[in-house]
Design a protein around this motif. Structure first.
Motif: not given
Length: 367
Positions: A198-206
């Protein structure tokens, strides 16, 4: 005998690289996640052209976490293809949502973008296009339709490591992309494994928290998570194998070209199609024929293994009867399930073995 897949030959070629990598993990005493997995995540994200990669224990877990990170939950609907392995639909159910199927394109057998409009409702939260047999779905119009309704696109790229659409790698076009490293995949572990890019920082963290019991730090649980962690041994093995993936894709494409040349023009035999602007990586070389079962029995007698990907579409599986679909709802997918036959294809397959398979098919067709 010509096997459908030869994992022993695959391992033998890599043994001098794999065994030292595994032994280094055993000596380290760090067997879950750790540096080997982190380095594989960095390498695979770079390969796909994404900022992040989250390694997990299976492709199913990857799909599940991607859905949860996108906010999919009870009451939501997720559109996908009925022509896929059941894990695609199962992950949607795990998230508490309902799978909604649309039929596939008759040429590529991937999700047909023209049928999306009829399936989108106010409850639709996401679309999971399945990149089938090693070829990406028609991502342009899928992304356009998703954008119109503010829907998440999560790529099921479990059969498409290294496939491309308009020069973009599988997994890099949606909000996230999910991969399986089951041993028979183009990039396979020596056991189970999976990953989300993914390129989405928040989704990566989740997703990083969810895969490890929802921990922000050890024994501090911010989310109700899961034990979806990748073993360090699998991370080390996959690092070794990733360095060879492009040469293996080239070998698969060469053998597929041999099949195309040798089988072209045979009556009642449809060959796989590489759509314009896409790079097919031939996880599966699937021909189609109304006489599929007869041809399969003939090839078995000739000492040639074949596979069925897949004999029953998901909407007709007993486990998914509760969704309310019936035979005839998705005629293109259903016809494919009656006709598709997977021929042997893997990097170690020799050109003369492809010739033997083609000759056996011609003996049956012209008998």
């Amino acid at each position: 005998m010509i096997p459908l897949l030869d994992l022993k030959a695959h391992y033998a070629a890599l043994r001098p690289e794999i065994e030292p990598a595994v032994l280094s993990v055993l000596a380290s005493g760090n067997y879950v996640l750790g540096e080997q997995v982190q380095q594989f995540e960095r390498d695979f994200a770079a390969y796909c052209g994404t900022r992040h990669a989250i390694a997990v224990n299976s492709g199913t877990s990857a799909l599940h976490l991607a859905l949860l990170a996108a906010g999919v939950g009870p009451g939501d609907e997720v559109i996908t293809s009925p022509l896929t392995f059941v894990a695609t639909a199962s992950a949607i159910v795990y998230a508490g949502a309902q799978p909604v199927f649309v039929d596939v394109d008759p040429e590529t057998l991937t999700l047909d973008p023209k049928r999306l409009e009829e399936a989108v409702t106010r409850r639709t939260k996401a679309i999971i296009p399945v990149h089938l047999h090693g070829q990406m779905a028609d991502m342009g119009p899928i992304l356009d339709r998703a954008s119109h309704s503010h829907l998440h696109v999560i790529e099921d790229a479990c059969q498409a490591h290294g496939a491309e659409y308009g020069g973009q790698r599988a997994g890099s076009m949606g909000v996230s992309g999910c991969f399986s490293f089951y041993p028979g995949k183009n990039l396979g572990a020596c056991g189970e494994g999976g990953l989300v890019v993914t390129n989405d920082d928040r989704q990566m963290e989740i997703m990083r928290m969810l895969r490890d019991w929802g921990q922000e730090q050890r024994y501090h649980h911010a989310l109700k998570g899961f034990n979806y962690r990748m073993d360090a041994v699998q991370g080390a093995i996959l690092r070794v194998k990733l360095a060879h993936l492009e040469e293996w894709i080239a070998a698969r494409r060469a053998r597929a070209a041999d099949y195309d040349r040798l089988l072209s023009g045979i009556p009642h035999l449809r060959l796989p199609v590489e759509a314009p602007g896409r790079r097919h990586v031939y996880h599966v070389y699937a021909v189609r024929t109304p006489e599929r079962d007869d041809l399969r029995r003939h090839l078995e007698r000739e000492g040639i293994q074949t596979g069925l990907h897949y004999p029953i579409p998901v909407h007709l599986q007993k486990a998914f009867r509760d969704l309310g679909y019936a035979e005839g709802d998705f005629p293109v997918a259903e016809a494919a399930c009656r006709e598709v036959l997977s021929l042997p294809i893997y990097p170690e397959l020799a050109a003369d073995q492809v010739e033997n398979v083609a000759e056996a098919i011609m003996r049956d067709v012209y008998a």
